[in-house]
Design a protein around this motif. Structure first.
Motif, PDB file in Angstrom:
ATOM      1  N   LEU A 187       0.864  -1.185   0.000  1.00 39.81           N
ATOM      2  CA  LEU A 187       0.000   0.000   0.000  1.00 39.81           C
ATOM      3  C   LEU A 187       0.891   1.222   0.000  1.00 39.81           C
ATOM      4  O   LEU A 187       1.909   1.256   0.728  1.00 39.81           O
ATOM      5  CB  LEU A 187      -0.925   0.037   1.233  1.00 39.81           C
ATOM      6  CG  LEU A 187      -2.164  -0.872   1.216  1.00 39.81           C
ATOM      7  CD1 LEU A 187      -1.770  -2.323   1.477  1.00 39.81           C
ATOM      8  CD2 LEU A 187      -3.175  -0.399   2.254  1.00 39.81           C
ATOM      9  N   ASP A 190      -1.005   8.278  -0.122  1.00 39.45           N
ATOM     10  CA  ASP A 190      -1.554   9.137  -1.180  1.00 39.45           C
ATOM     11  C   ASP A 190      -0.776  10.445  -1.247  1.00 39.45           C
ATOM     12  O   ASP A 190       0.175  10.661  -0.477  1.00 39.45           O
ATOM     13  CB  ASP A 190      -3.048   9.396  -0.957  1.00 39.45           C
ATOM     14  CG  ASP A 190      -3.338  10.116   0.362  1.00 39.45           C
ATOM     15  OD1 ASP A 190      -2.399  10.647   0.990  1.00 39.45           O
ATOM     16  OD2 ASP A 190      -4.511  10.158   0.776  1.00 39.45           O
ATOM     17  N   ASN A 195      -3.715   9.078   3.848  1.00 42.02           N
ATOM     18  CA  ASN A 195      -4.260   7.733   3.693  1.00 42.02           C
ATOM     19  C   ASN A 195      -3.356   6.889   2.776  1.00 42.02           C
ATOM     20  O   ASN A 195      -2.334   7.371   2.264  1.00 42.02           O
ATOM     21  CB  ASN A 195      -5.678   7.816   3.125  1.00 42.02           C
ATOM     22  CG  ASN A 195      -6.611   8.600   4.036  1.00 42.02           C
ATOM     23  OD1 ASN A 195      -6.597   8.434   5.248  1.00 42.02           O
ATOM     24  ND2 ASN A 195      -7.413   9.475   3.443  1.00 42.02           N
ATOM     25  N   TYR A 196      -3.772   5.640   2.558  1.00 47.41           N
ATOM     26  CA  TYR A 196      -3.001   4.731   1.705  1.00 47.41           C
ATOM     27  C   TYR A 196      -3.885   4.231   0.561  1.00 47.41           C
ATOM     28  O   TYR A 196      -5.120   4.169   0.702  1.00 47.41           O
ATOM     29  CB  TYR A 196      -2.470   3.538   2.511  1.00 47.41           C
ATOM     30  CG  TYR A 196      -1.327   3.885   3.434  1.00 47.41           C
ATOM     31  CD1 TYR A 196       0.001   3.764   3.007  1.00 47.41           C
ATOM     32  CD2 TYR A 196      -1.559   4.329   4.733  1.00 47.41           C
ATOM     33  CE1 TYR A 196       1.051   4.075   3.857  1.00 47.41           C
ATOM     34  CE2 TYR A 196      -0.510   4.649   5.581  1.00 47.41           C
ATOM     35  CZ  TYR A 196       0.794   4.517   5.133  1.00 47.41           C
ATOM     36  OH  TYR A 196       1.836   4.824   5.960  1.00 47.41           O
ATOM     37  N   ARG A 197      -3.230   3.878  -0.545  1.00 46.00           N
ATOM     38  CA  ARG A 197      -3.933   3.287  -1.688  1.00 46.00           C
ATOM     39  C   ARG A 197      -3.355   1.903  -1.980  1.00 46.00           C
ATOM     40  O   ARG A 197      -2.155   1.680  -1.872  1.00 46.00           O
ATOM     41  CB  ARG A 197      -3.778   4.165  -2.936  1.00 46.00           C
ATOM     42  CG  ARG A 197      -4.535   5.485  -2.865  1.00 46.00           C
ATOM     43  CD  ARG A 197      -4.464   6.228  -4.204  1.00 46.00           C
ATOM     44  NE  ARG A 197      -5.096   7.519  -4.119  1.00 46.00           N
ATOM     45  CZ  ARG A 197      -6.398   7.727  -4.265  1.00 46.00           C
ATOM     46  NH1 ARG A 197      -7.192   6.688  -4.520  1.00 46.00           N
ATOM     47  NH2 ARG A 197      -6.910   8.936  -4.170  1.00 46.00           N
ATOM     48  N   THR A 198      -4.265   1.010  -2.379  1.00 45.06           N
ATOM     49  CA  THR A 198      -3.822  -0.322  -2.799  1.00 45.06           C
ATOM     50  C   THR A 198      -3.432  -0.274  -4.274  1.00 45.06           C
ATOM     51  O   THR A 198      -3.643   0.726  -4.960  1.00 45.06           O
ATOM     52  CB  THR A 198      -4.954  -1.340  -2.605  1.00 45.06           C
ATOM     53  OG1 THR A 198      -6.010  -1.037  -3.541  1.00 45.06           O
ATOM     54  CG2 THR A 198      -5.507  -1.300  -1.191  1.00 45.06           C
ATOM     55  N   GLY A 201      -6.180   0.699  -6.429  1.00 41.58           N
ATOM     56  CA  GLY A 201      -6.707   2.050  -6.299  1.00 41.58           C
ATOM     57  C   GLY A 201      -7.649   2.275  -5.149  1.00 41.58           C
ATOM     58  O   GLY A 201      -8.174   3.379  -4.963  1.00 41.58           O
ATOM     59  N   SER A 202      -7.928   1.253  -4.360  1.00 41.38           N
ATOM     60  CA  SER A 202      -8.800   1.438  -3.195  1.00 41.38           C
ATOM     61  C   SER A 202      -8.074   2.268  -2.131  1.00 41.38           C
ATOM     62  O   SER A 202      -6.851   2.159  -1.974  1.00 41.38           O
ATOM     63  CB  SER A 202      -9.199   0.087  -2.605  1.00 41.38           C
ATOM     64  OG  SER A 202      -9.909  -0.690  -3.570  1.00 41.38           O
ATOM     65  N   VAL A 203      -8.852   3.080  -1.409  1.00 39.10           N
ATOM     66  CA  VAL A 203      -8.269   3.956  -0.386  1.00 39.10           C
ATOM     67  C   VAL A 203      -8.527   3.368   0.989  1.00 39.10           C
ATOM     68  O   VAL A 203      -9.676   3.117   1.371  1.00 39.10           O
ATOM     69  CB  VAL A 203      -8.874   5.373  -0.466  1.00 39.10           C
ATOM     70  CG1 VAL A 203      -8.322   6.243   0.669  1.00 39.10           C
ATOM     71  CG2 VAL A 203      -8.580   6.001  -1.817  1.00 39.10           C
TER      72      VAL A 203
END
Length: 221
Positions: A187, A190, A195-198, A201-203
């Protein structure tokens, strides 16, 4: 227009302030209301003070049986004993006015001295050097807010695909977290470093990411 406070009237007549309050009530009954301050305190104009002084002197001399009777006599223009006939009162009003004048002069001198001090202070302030400029704070160091994990750890590795139960999350949150864990091996933080993204593209919000780091489901890369 010269006006006197109840305390000044009491001092001038040589009576207690409570006596002046009773006299004022009687005075207003006979001769009409006295002016008042914005806070409601009575003020005695010079003419009213002279009337009260004459009535009080007549009462003290035994010429009348009550202050009200003396004030009625004053109102009707009848003769009353002169204040000068009473010992110690002949110059009382002049002394009171003289004291007021001295107070005004003292206040004026004090105001002028304070004005000079203010001008001097302003001059001193203008002579002070300008404060040094400070570099702007970094966005992640806002006062009162700790830096987010993403600001210091931009990449997290997936160490487990199952989240241990017992955190009190709703079942849907466990399912959502495990779904994102299965979307890749890493991950990434951003662009706001919050936050983090997979990889898909999921947050994942920073709270979930930080909780999973504590559970060692995610580890710093």
């Amino acid at each position: 227009m010269t006006q006197f406070t109840p305390a000044q009237v009491a001092n001038h007549l040589g009576v207690a302030p409570s006596s002046v309050r009773r006299m004022a009530a009687t005075f207003e009954t006979v001769l009409g209301p006295l002016p008042r301050t914005p806070t409601g305190a009575r003020l005695w104009p010079l003419a009213a003070l002279r009337q009260l002084e004459a009535a009080h002197a007549a009462l003290a001399a035994g010429a009348v049986h009550s202050l009200e009777a003396a004030l009625v006599t004053v109102r009707d223009g009848a003769e009353l004993p002169e204040v000068a006939d009473l010992p110690g009162r002949s110059d009382g009003l002049a002394e009171l006015l003289g004291g007021l004048l001295e107070e005004v002069r003292a206040l004026r001198a004090l105001t002028e001295a304070q004005g000079r001090e203010l001008v001097a202070l302003r001059t001193d302030l203008r002579a002070l050097p300008a404060p040094a400029a400070h570099p702007p704070l970094a966005p992640s160091s806002a006062p009162g807010k700790p830096a987010r994990l993403a600001a210091s750890v931009p990449v997290l590795k997936v160490a487990a695909l199952v989240v241990p139960r017992g955190r009190g999350w709703q079942p849907a949150k466990y399912a959502q977290a495990e779904k994102m864990l299965g979307e890749g091996t890493e991950l990434h933080a951003d662009e706001r470093k919050v936050n983090y993204r997979t990889a898909a593209g999921s947050v994942m919000d920073y709270r979930t990411a930080e909780a999973l780091v504590k559970l060692k489901v995610l580890v710093p890369a």
